[in-house]
Design an enzyme around this catalytic site. Structure first.
Site, mmCIF file in Angstrom:
data_model
loop_
_atom_site.group_PDB
_atom_site.id
_atom_site.type_symbol
_atom_site.label_atom_id
_atom_site.label_comp_id
_atom_site.label_asym_id
_atom_site.label_seq_id
_atom_site.Cartn_x
_atom_site.Cartn_y
_atom_site.Cartn_z
ATOM 1 N N GLY A 33 0.806 -1.234 0.000
ATOM 2 C CA GLY A 33 0.000 0.000 0.000
ATOM 3 C C GLY A 33 0.827 1.267 0.000
ATOM 4 O O GLY A 33 0.383 2.307 0.498
ATOM 5 N N ALA A 35 2.398 4.607 -1.192
ATOM 6 C CA ALA A 35 2.104 5.718 -2.116
ATOM 7 C C ALA A 35 2.530 7.014 -1.444
ATOM 8 O O ALA A 35 2.730 7.048 -0.222
ATOM 9 C CB ALA A 35 0.607 5.756 -2.438
ATOM 10 N N ILE A 39 -0.375 5.976 4.452
ATOM 11 C CA ILE A 39 0.282 5.662 5.725
ATOM 12 C C ILE A 39 1.467 4.714 5.471
ATOM 13 O O ILE A 39 2.531 4.856 6.080
ATOM 14 C CB ILE A 39 -0.726 5.025 6.711
ATOM 15 C CG1 ILE A 39 -1.818 6.047 7.078
ATOM 16 C CG2 ILE A 39 -0.027 4.511 7.966
ATOM 17 C CD1 ILE A 39 -2.975 5.478 7.900
ATOM 18 N N SER A 164 -8.637 -1.287 11.538
ATOM 19 C CA SER A 164 -9.255 0.019 11.804
ATOM 20 C C SER A 164 -10.191 -0.123 12.993
ATOM 21 O O SER A 164 -10.723 -1.218 13.249
ATOM 22 C CB SER A 164 -10.064 0.451 10.582
ATOM 23 O OG SER A 164 -10.968 1.483 10.918
ATOM 24 N N TYR A 191 -16.894 -2.034 5.064
ATOM 25 C CA TYR A 191 -15.588 -1.670 5.647
ATOM 26 C C TYR A 191 -15.446 -2.309 7.031
ATOM 27 O O TYR A 191 -14.403 -2.859 7.379
ATOM 28 C CB TYR A 191 -15.462 -0.148 5.735
ATOM 29 C CG TYR A 191 -14.073 0.336 6.113
ATOM 30 C CD1 TYR A 191 -12.954 0.023 5.328
ATOM 31 C CD2 TYR A 191 -13.868 1.100 7.260
ATOM 32 C CE1 TYR A 191 -11.679 0.472 5.689
ATOM 33 C CE2 TYR A 191 -12.601 1.549 7.617
ATOM 34 C CZ TYR A 191 -11.508 1.226 6.824
ATOM 35 O OH TYR A 191 -10.241 1.662 7.184
#
Ligand SMILES: NC(=O)c1ccc[n+]([C@@H]2O[C@H](COP(=O)([O-])OP(=O)(O)OC[C@H]3O[C@@H](n4cnc5c(N)ncnc54)[C@H](OP(=O)(O)O)[C@@H]3O)[C@@H](O)[C@H]2O)c1
Length: 327
Positions: A33, A35, A39, A164, A191
């Site tokens: 992840g 970028a 994070i 999360s 989610y």
């Protein structure tokens, strides 16, 4: 930092690295992840200062990783950086990516951070609702494929699963993770489902690896302005604003209040991931959910703590990836 998460001040990556970063020297770290605005990107830049030997940075497109590579080269040019393309929407690509690492004998830290939040309903290449597929199922397969390399790096290697606080409202619909082919899909529920699954996975994996001296944690990085908010609708943003203004807490599945997290910088977001990788004071709590650099299992819902759900999820995941994951 073993104090209760709820009473913990929010710490920066720099602080955690100043305490425990030495143990990252010479290590191989894989981060998903990555970028310029994620994070995981911040995590990569932060840990580069601790002199790891190799950072394996994954993304769907190399262009996403380039700004982070430039920052790392400026900060610590001695770190060996390797780009690994992975599209987590496609299990075949996860398998291919793992094979691309055949020449890597060991991975000291496997940090699965990539994720997506509240997109409109869609399915992965393999026919699974996107959030469940990307945030959870692809990680289940990635960990399966790379576990031999993490084992080769034990003791004290780690598998860190980003999750999360949305886990607290999440229910895994074992009979239908696709919400009746999207007809009953609600992006927030999706989610929550994916984060409940991430948290259960870390717990069960840690139990299965007991005695192997491999750290496994799930982590809530807290609220960070990043690419993650790209699917937020104006209605959702208004709803959050109204909640913040009213000061009324949300409730988790067990009816306990959840304070809306304050927004922090990315350094604070990456800090709990680093805690999961190296903080020696939490070793006794392997498998735990971490929040604010501390064990926060007191925040985990009875749905996620239910061991029958762990076994159901594992069996479902094996079915969905089409092969057993024997630990
Ligand atoms: N930010 C927060 O407030 C917050 C709070 C709690 C938990 N989290 C968790 O933290 C993690 C990181 O979030 P973030 O805030 O850094 O979000 P972000 O800026 O959107 O980063 C997510 C990364 O995941 C990648 N990704 C998405 N779909 C992918 C796919 N199919 N294959 C490969 N990579 C893919 C994205 O790449 P592309 O650019 O190619 O899409 C991006 O680099 C997520 O797992 C999220 O659930 C974040």
């Amino acid at each position: 930092m073993s104090t209760a998460a709820s009473s913990q001040v929010i710490l920066s990556s720099e602080f955690i690295l100043s305490k425990y970063g030495e143990s990252l020297a010479g290590k191989t770290i894989l981060i998903t992840g990555v970028a310029g605005d994620s994070i995981a990107g911040e995590l990569a830049v932060q840990v580069s200062s601790a002199n790891p030997s190799t950072l394996i940075l994954t993304a769907r497109a190399e262009s996403r990783v380039e700004p982070i590579v430039a920052k790392i080269k400026a900060k610590n040019p001695a770190v060996n950086i390797r780009f690994l393309k992975i599209d987590l929407l496609d299990l075949k690509d996860v398998r291919r990516a793992a094979r691309d690492l055949d020449d890597v004998p060991k991975i000291d830290h496997l940090v699965a951070v990539a994720g997506v939040m509240m997109p409109p309903f869609a399915k992965t290449v393999d026919g699974v609702e996107t959030q469940f597929g990307v945030n959870y199922l692809a990680n289940f397969l990635l960990v399966k494929e790379l576990l031999p390399k993490v084992r080769a790096a034990a003791p004290k290697s780690s598998i860190v699963i980003c999750a999360s606080s949305a886990m607290r409202g999440g229910i895994v619909n074992f009979d239908d993770v696709n919400y009746n082919e999207g007809k009953d899909y609600e992006p927030r529920a999706g989610y929550g489902q994916s984060n409940a699954a991430r948290t259960m996975f870390a717990k069960f994996l840690a139990e299965k690896l007991q005695g192997e001296n491999i750290r496994v944690f799930s982590v809530d990085p807290g609220a960070v302005a990043s690419g993650l908010q790209r699917h937020f609708t104006p209605e959702f943003i208004d709803m959050i604003k109204a909640l913040r203004k009213s000061g009324e807490p949300l409730r988790d599945l067990d009816g306990r209040p959840i304070a809306l997290p304050p927004f922090t910088g990315a350094s604070e977001g990456a800090a709990t991931l680093i805690t999961a990788m190296v903080d020696p004071t939490i070793e006794e709590s392997n498998g735990a959910y971490l929040h604010h650099n501390a064990v926060a299992d007191d925040e985990v819902t009875s749905h996620v703590l239910n061991r029958d759900h762990w076994t159901k999820l594992w069996a479902l995941s094996e079915k969905l990836i089409g092969e057993p994951f024997n630990v």
